[in-house]
Motif scaffolding. Structure first.
Motif, PDB file in Angstrom:
ATOM      1  N   ASP A 146      -5.664  30.033  19.035  1.00  0.00           N
ATOM      2  CA  ASP A 146      -4.850  30.798  19.986  1.00  0.00           C
ATOM      3  C   ASP A 146      -4.378  32.105  19.371  1.00  0.00           C
ATOM      4  N   ARG A 147      -4.079  32.077  18.069  1.00  0.00           N
ATOM      5  CA  ARG A 147      -3.597  33.305  17.419  1.00  0.00           C
ATOM      6  C   ARG A 147      -4.732  34.307  17.181  1.00  0.00           C
ATOM      7  N   ILE A 148      -5.958  33.813  16.982  1.00  0.00           N
ATOM      8  CA  ILE A 148      -7.096  34.744  16.857  1.00  0.00           C
ATOM      9  C   ILE A 148      -7.265  35.479  18.188  1.00  0.00           C
ATOM     10  N   ALA A 149      -7.217  34.701  19.283  1.00  0.00           N
ATOM     11  CA  ALA A 149      -7.407  35.298  20.615  1.00  0.00           C
ATOM     12  C   ALA A 149      -6.282  36.291  20.921  1.00  0.00           C
ATOM     13  N   SER A 150      -5.075  35.933  20.542  1.00  0.00           N
ATOM     14  CA  SER A 150      -3.933  36.821  20.784  1.00  0.00           C
ATOM     15  C   SER A 150      -4.061  38.100  19.952  1.00  0.00           C
ATOM     16  N   ALA A 151      -4.479  37.954  18.705  1.00  0.00           N
ATOM     17  CA  ALA A 151      -4.620  39.122  17.821  1.00  0.00           C
ATOM     18  C   ALA A 151      -5.608  40.124  18.402  1.00  0.00           C
ATOM     19  N   ALA A 152      -6.703  39.611  18.958  1.00  0.00           N
ATOM     20  CA  ALA A 152      -7.766  40.499  19.446  1.00  0.00           C
ATOM     21  C   ALA A 152      -7.257  41.434  20.550  1.00  0.00           C
ATOM     22  N   LYS A 153      -6.227  40.980  21.277  1.00  0.00           N
ATOM     23  CA  LYS A 153      -5.698  41.822  22.375  1.00  0.00           C
ATOM     24  C   LYS A 153      -5.020  43.087  21.839  1.00  0.00           C
ATOM     25  N   ALA A 154      -4.660  43.075  20.573  1.00  0.00           N
ATOM     26  CA  ALA A 154      -3.960  44.237  20.002  1.00  0.00           C
ATOM     27  C   ALA A 154      -4.839  45.477  19.982  1.00  0.00           C
TER      28      ALA A 154
END
Ligand code: NAP
Length: 302
Positions: free
Chosen positions: A271-279
């Protein structure tokens, strides 16, 4: 999907954010677990994977190779970065007594040959000297890197944790210029902005890679007053950026520097990889970038 970036005039194309594997074995993943992380990265457009000989107690490259082998063709969709040069006492090397660096030509060439086997590939897109070694002549290091590039085993050579003068010295001996300097950079560690590292890389038109872009998790340590101030500032501006999280704003802050740092994502959580990519889609307004700077420093600009 993440945008792509050519990290140097003679360098490869990377995804705008890179996935890092230093902590990859911390939660004892199976090859299937790692394979799932790689597929998620690919789906998000994160195609560049950062490794090192020393990660996971010298076991990470082999674990990554095993995960890559589970999906035929997966490796060719990725750019592999790895590094060598740090040797610490470890059960795999019973005669090693003292932690040391070694970036001699012979050692680098042997390391790449071993890494190719462990990763199950015939080439490494970018090979980095992990740390400057005070005991190796730059001609010796350059001889190894030049031979590796010439052989095609390494597409581009770079360094990590080099000072500007160490970078310039080694670069002066390279047949093809270095393609990056991977350095620590985050809201809680801004040294490369002030010690000449990023100025030099802009001069060379080379993008830095930024490790520990979330300060190794320190950004979430609420006992740290700087982290507290950053959380407050991030909450103040979050709505403007689609309810962006502190971590997304922190990555966006790193990527906004004009040297165009490529952050290396360190989390093991999907979930944190996916969230990071939005940056990568966040462009901070000038005042918000400076607002985060001020919050991190705890004082106004000079
Ligand atoms: N060249 C070098 O010398 C060097 C040195 C260090 C690292 N690196 C590279 O840079 C990569 C990234 O470094 P890093 O792992 O230090 O990166 P980082 O992203 O700054 O830190 C990752 C740590 O932060 C935690 N974290 C992430 N998001 C969080 C959140 N929202 N709340 C709380 N904790 C959170 C992670 O825990 P979870 O896993 O639980 O999310 C993990 O322990 C490494 O994998 C490696 O490839 C290079």
């Amino acid at each position: 999907m993440l945008p792509r970036t050519q990290i140097a005039p003679n360098g490869p194309s990377f995804s705008r954010m890179v996935y890092g594997t230093w902590r990859m074995l911390d939660d004892a993943p199976s090859a299937q677990d790692i394979n799932r992380r790689l597929h998620l990265c690919l789906d998000l457009g994160i195609t560049t994977i950062d490794s090192a000989e020393i990660y996971g107690g010298y076991a990470q490259e082999a674990a990554l190779g095993a995960a890559l082998a589970l999906t035929p063709g997966l490796r060719d969709k990725l750019e592999l970065v790895t590094k060598s040069g740090i040797y610490i006492p470890h059960p795999t090397a019973p005669n090693r007594r003292v932690a040391h660096y070694d970036v001699t030509a012979k050692r680098l060439i042997d390391c790449v040959d071993a890494a190719l086997k462990r990763l199950g590939t015939d080439r490494i897109e970018v090979f980095l000297v992990h740390r400057p070694d005070w005991l190796t002549r730059i001609d010796d290091t350059a001889e190894g890197l030049n031979a590796l590039v010439k052989s095609g085993k390494v597409c581009g050579a770079g360094v990590s944790n080099y000072s500007p003068s160490q970078y310039a010295a080694l670069n002066s001996r390279m047949d093809r210029p270095l393609v990056t300097n991977q350095v620590e950079f985050s809201l809680l560690h801004m040294d490369p902005m002030f010690d000449g590292t990023f100025d030099q890389l802009q001069t060379e038109r080379v993008q830095p890679m930024a490790w520990s872009a979330l300060a190794g998790g320190g950004l979430f340590d609420r006992t740290n007053p700087a982290a507290q101030r950053l959380a407050t500032e991030a909450a103040l501006i979050a709505a403007k950026y689609g309810d962006a999280s502190l971590e997304q704003l922190a990555y966006a802050w790193v990527m906004a520097h004009p040297s165009q740092p490529v952050p290396v994502i360190g989390t093991n959580r999907l979930d944190r990889i996916a969230s990071a990519a939005k940056a990568a889609a966040i462009t901070l307004d000038r005042e918000d970038w400076f607002g985060l700077w001020v919050a991190a420093k705890g004082h106004g600009i000079p």
